[in-house]
Design a protein around this motif. Sequence first.
Motif, PDB file in Angstrom:
ATOM      1  N   ASN A 139       0.817  -1.201   0.000  1.00 49.53           N
ATOM      2  CA  ASN A 139       0.000   0.000   0.000  1.00 49.53           C
ATOM      3  C   ASN A 139       0.856   1.258   0.000  1.00 49.53           C
ATOM      4  OD1 ASN A 139      -2.254  -1.685   0.280  1.00 49.53           O
ATOM      5  ND2 ASN A 139      -2.178  -1.562   2.517  1.00 49.53           N
ATOM      6  N   GLY A 140       0.265   2.365  -0.458  1.00 48.28           N
ATOM      7  CA  GLY A 140       0.921   3.651  -0.313  1.00 48.28           C
ATOM      8  C   GLY A 140       0.777   4.170   1.100  1.00 48.28           C
ATOM      9  N   GLY A 141       1.769   4.933   1.541  1.00 49.06           N
ATOM     10  CA  GLY A 141       1.719   5.520   2.867  1.00 49.06           C
ATOM     11  C   GLY A 141       0.755   6.704   2.931  1.00 49.06           C
ATOM     12  N   SER A 142       0.355   7.066   4.139  1.00 47.14           N
ATOM     13  CA  SER A 142      -0.573   8.181   4.369  1.00 47.14           C
ATOM     14  C   SER A 142      -0.045   9.075   5.483  1.00 47.14           C
ATOM     15  CB  SER A 142      -1.955   7.662   4.775  1.00 47.14           C
ATOM     16  OG  SER A 142      -2.517   6.829   3.791  1.00 47.14           O
ATOM     17  N   ASP A 143      -0.300  10.368   5.367  1.00 47.97           N
ATOM     18  CA  ASP A 143      -0.004  11.341   6.420  1.00 47.97           C
ATOM     19  C   ASP A 143       1.452  11.280   6.882  1.00 47.97           C
ATOM     20  OD1 ASP A 143      -0.687  13.469   8.031  1.00 47.97           O
ATOM     21  OD2 ASP A 143      -1.498  12.232   9.645  1.00 47.97           O
ATOM     22  N   GLY A 144       2.361  11.093   5.918  1.00 49.28           N
ATOM     23  CA  GLY A 144       3.784  11.128   6.218  1.00 49.28           C
ATOM     24  C   GLY A 144       4.428   9.788   6.507  1.00 49.28           C
ATOM     25  N   SER A 145       3.655   8.693   6.431  1.00 45.94           N
ATOM     26  CA  SER A 145       4.202   7.385   6.779  1.00 45.94           C
ATOM     27  C   SER A 145       4.872   6.711   5.581  1.00 45.94           C
ATOM     28  CB  SER A 145       3.081   6.475   7.308  1.00 45.94           C
ATOM     29  OG  SER A 145       2.183   6.137   6.266  1.00 45.94           O
ATOM     30  N   ASN A 146       5.601   5.627   5.854  1.00 47.38           N
ATOM     31  CA  ASN A 146       6.182   4.813   4.801  1.00 47.38           C
ATOM     32  C   ASN A 146       5.096   4.041   4.056  1.00 47.38           C
ATOM     33  OD1 ASN A 146       8.597   5.635   5.948  1.00 47.38           O
ATOM     34  ND2 ASN A 146       9.060   3.658   6.877  1.00 47.38           N
ATOM     35  N   GLY A 147       5.415   3.651   2.819  1.00 43.91           N
ATOM     36  CA  GLY A 147       4.575   2.686   2.140  1.00 43.91           C
ATOM     37  C   GLY A 147       4.809   1.301   2.719  1.00 43.91           C
ATOM     38  N   THR A 148       4.186   0.286   2.137  1.00 50.57           N
ATOM     39  CA  THR A 148       4.432  -1.090   2.570  1.00 50.57           C
ATOM     40  C   THR A 148       4.922  -1.915   1.390  1.00 50.57           C
ATOM     41  OG1 THR A 148       2.149  -1.804   2.138  1.00 50.57           O
ATOM     42  CG2 THR A 148       2.625  -0.926   4.338  1.00 50.57           C
ATOM     43  N   GLY A 149       5.431  -3.099   1.685  1.00 52.65           N
ATOM     44  CA  GLY A 149       5.965  -3.965   0.653  1.00 52.65           C
ATOM     45  C   GLY A 149       7.363  -4.410   1.011  1.00 52.65           C
ATOM     46  N   ASP A 150       7.987  -5.179   0.111  1.00 53.69           N
ATOM     47  CA  ASP A 150       9.331  -5.683   0.370  1.00 53.69           C
ATOM     48  C   ASP A 150      10.381  -4.566   0.379  1.00 53.69           C
ATOM     49  OD1 ASP A 150       8.364  -8.285   0.466  1.00 53.69           O
ATOM     50  OD2 ASP A 150       8.597  -8.562  -1.692  1.00 53.69           O
ATOM     51  N   ARG A 151      10.174  -3.537  -0.429  1.00 55.22           N
ATOM     52  CA  ARG A 151      11.120  -2.422  -0.530  1.00 55.22           C
ATOM     53  C   ARG A 151      10.326  -1.116  -0.560  1.00 55.22           C
ATOM     54  NH1 ARG A 151      12.629  -6.640  -3.451  1.00 55.22           N
ATOM     55  NH2 ARG A 151      11.303  -5.985  -5.172  1.00 55.22           N
ATOM     56  N   GLU A 152       9.659  -0.840   0.549  1.00 54.17           N
ATOM     57  CA  GLU A 152       8.728   0.273   0.630  1.00 54.17           C
ATOM     58  C   GLU A 152       9.426   1.628   0.493  1.00 54.17           C
ATOM     59  OE1 GLU A 152       9.604  -1.603   3.114  1.00 54.17           O
ATOM     60  OE2 GLU A 152       9.990  -0.411   4.916  1.00 54.17           O
ATOM     61  N   GLY A 153       8.673   2.599  -0.037  1.00 58.92           N
ATOM     62  CA  GLY A 153       9.159   3.966  -0.069  1.00 58.92           C
ATOM     63  C   GLY A 153       9.074   4.611   1.304  1.00 58.92           C
ATOM     64  N   ILE A 154       9.988   5.522   1.598  1.00 57.87           N
ATOM     65  CA  ILE A 154      10.093   6.147   2.915  1.00 57.87           C
ATOM     66  C   ILE A 154       9.359   7.491   2.916  1.00 57.87           C
ATOM     67  CG2 ILE A 154      11.670   6.947   4.707  1.00 57.87           C
ATOM     68  CD1 ILE A 154      11.788   3.926   4.033  1.00 57.87           C
ATOM     69  N   GLY A 155       8.463   7.664   3.884  1.00 58.56           N
ATOM     70  CA  GLY A 155       7.744   8.925   4.045  1.00 58.56           C
ATOM     71  C   GLY A 155       8.552   9.940   4.829  1.00 58.56           C
ATOM     72  N   GLN A 156       8.054  11.178   4.890  1.00 55.63           N
ATOM     73  CA  GLN A 156       8.799  12.268   5.543  1.00 55.63           C
ATOM     74  C   GLN A 156       8.776  12.182   7.062  1.00 55.63           C
ATOM     75  OE1 GLN A 156       6.876  15.732   3.900  1.00 55.63           O
ATOM     76  NE2 GLN A 156       5.182  15.682   5.353  1.00 55.63           N
ATOM     77  N   GLY A 157       7.891  11.353   7.623  1.00 56.02           N
ATOM     78  CA  GLY A 157       7.922  11.120   9.057  1.00 56.02           C
ATOM     79  C   GLY A 157       7.169  12.124   9.905  1.00 56.02           C
ATOM     80  N   HIS A 158       6.475  13.056   9.283  1.00 56.18           N
ATOM     81  CA  HIS A 158       5.592  13.967  10.021  1.00 56.18           C
ATOM     82  C   HIS A 158       4.355  14.247   9.173  1.00 56.18           C
ATOM     83  CE1 HIS A 158       6.635  17.481   7.556  1.00 56.18           C
ATOM     84  NE2 HIS A 158       7.895  17.102   7.652  1.00 56.18           N
ATOM     85  N   THR A 159       3.375  14.845   9.767  1.00 54.63           N
ATOM     86  CA  THR A 159       2.067  14.991   9.139  1.00 54.63           C
ATOM     87  C   THR A 159       2.110  15.748   7.807  1.00 54.63           C
ATOM     88  OG1 THR A 159      -0.230  15.701   9.517  1.00 54.63           O
ATOM     89  CG2 THR A 159       1.520  17.124  10.393  1.00 54.63           C
ATOM     90  N   THR A 160       1.188  15.371   6.916  1.00 57.58           N
ATOM     91  CA  THR A 160       0.983  16.091   5.657  1.00 57.58           C
ATOM     92  C   THR A 160      -0.283  16.940   5.704  1.00 57.58           C
ATOM     93  OG1 THR A 160      -0.316  14.279   4.673  1.00 57.58           O
ATOM     94  CG2 THR A 160       2.090  14.211   4.378  1.00 57.58           C
ATOM     95  N   ARG A 161      -0.835  17.152   6.879  1.00 57.64           N
ATOM     96  CA  ARG A 161      -2.085  17.908   7.008  1.00 57.64           C
ATOM     97  C   ARG A 161      -1.870  19.392   6.732  1.00 57.64           C
ATOM     98  NH1 ARG A 161      -6.319  15.070   9.407  1.00 57.64           N
ATOM     99  NH2 ARG A 161      -5.712  13.002  10.150  1.00 57.64           N
ATOM    100  N   ASP A 162      -2.922  20.059   6.266  1.00 54.25           N
ATOM    101  CA  ASP A 162      -2.853  21.491   5.966  1.00 54.25           C
ATOM    102  C   ASP A 162      -2.236  22.253   7.131  1.00 54.25           C
ATOM    103  OD1 ASP A 162      -4.104  21.043   3.544  1.00 54.25           O
ATOM    104  OD2 ASP A 162      -6.082  21.748   4.216  1.00 54.25           O
ATOM    105  N   PHE A 163      -1.196  23.036   6.839  1.00 55.71           N
ATOM    106  CA  PHE A 163      -0.490  23.863   7.815  1.00 55.71           C
ATOM    107  C   PHE A 163       0.046  23.053   8.993  1.00 55.71           C
ATOM    108  CE2 PHE A 163      -3.416  26.824   5.638  1.00 55.71           C
ATOM    109  CZ  PHE A 163      -2.479  27.689   5.102  1.00 55.71           C
TER     110      PHE A 163
END
Length: 232
Positions: A139-163
């Motif tokens: 799956n794709g990550g949400s709200d700054g989290s990593n994706g999932t899978g064998d070689r997941e993409g790395i999220g920014q580690g903090h919220t993507t919410r407005d402001f």
Amino acid sequence: MKRSLMENREKKLFLKRFYPAGNYTWTVPAGCTEVDVFLVGGGAGGDNESGGGAGYTKTFKKDKTGWRDGDAVVVTPGELINVIVGKGGSSKQSGSYSQFKNSNYRVEGGLSAMDSGGHWANGGNGGSGGGSEGYVKSNGGSDGSNGTGDREGIGQGHTTRDFGEPDGKRNAGGGAGRNAYTGYTGGVGGASDYTEGKGEGNQGGGGYGGGGYSGNRGGDGTVLLRYWAYEE
């Protein structure tokens, strides 16, 4: 000393959004001396089996509630400001940056699998990570989290919410990858509270700045302003 008619008027809170991708200009309205700026970069396109990383996000604001990357931007009434909204990347390409005023207020687009330092099966890094091709649910990550899978993409580690605020809407969901165990069907794109700027493909990440699914394009980013000014 007598006050001018404008000084006797009360200021009003405004929200202004720039979308879709492109170059814009904004004239600072009367009474506005600083502006909160929320930026989302363009989402990356998906690779053959992997999801693109969502656009990164940045917040510049006066209020210290939640996440912020810096203080509100100082402006001058009548000033003409250039605004750039990042474009979503096409298949296998990273998204482009979004910017307000100058490069001090810039955020990068999400990364494709290759630009994340991997290969075609890796999920892309970004605001929220993309899912990878593999043998587990991707799956794709949400709200700054990593994706999932064998070689997941790395999220920014903090919220993507407005402001960066707890009650703000979520942006930038990562694109899903495809799963070899299920006949290369897709996972779930990362969640967002917006449909504009969604990554393309059935399992593309939610907008703004959503990552693309598999070989599909990423979604455009956005620039959102919040400021007090005299009503026109």
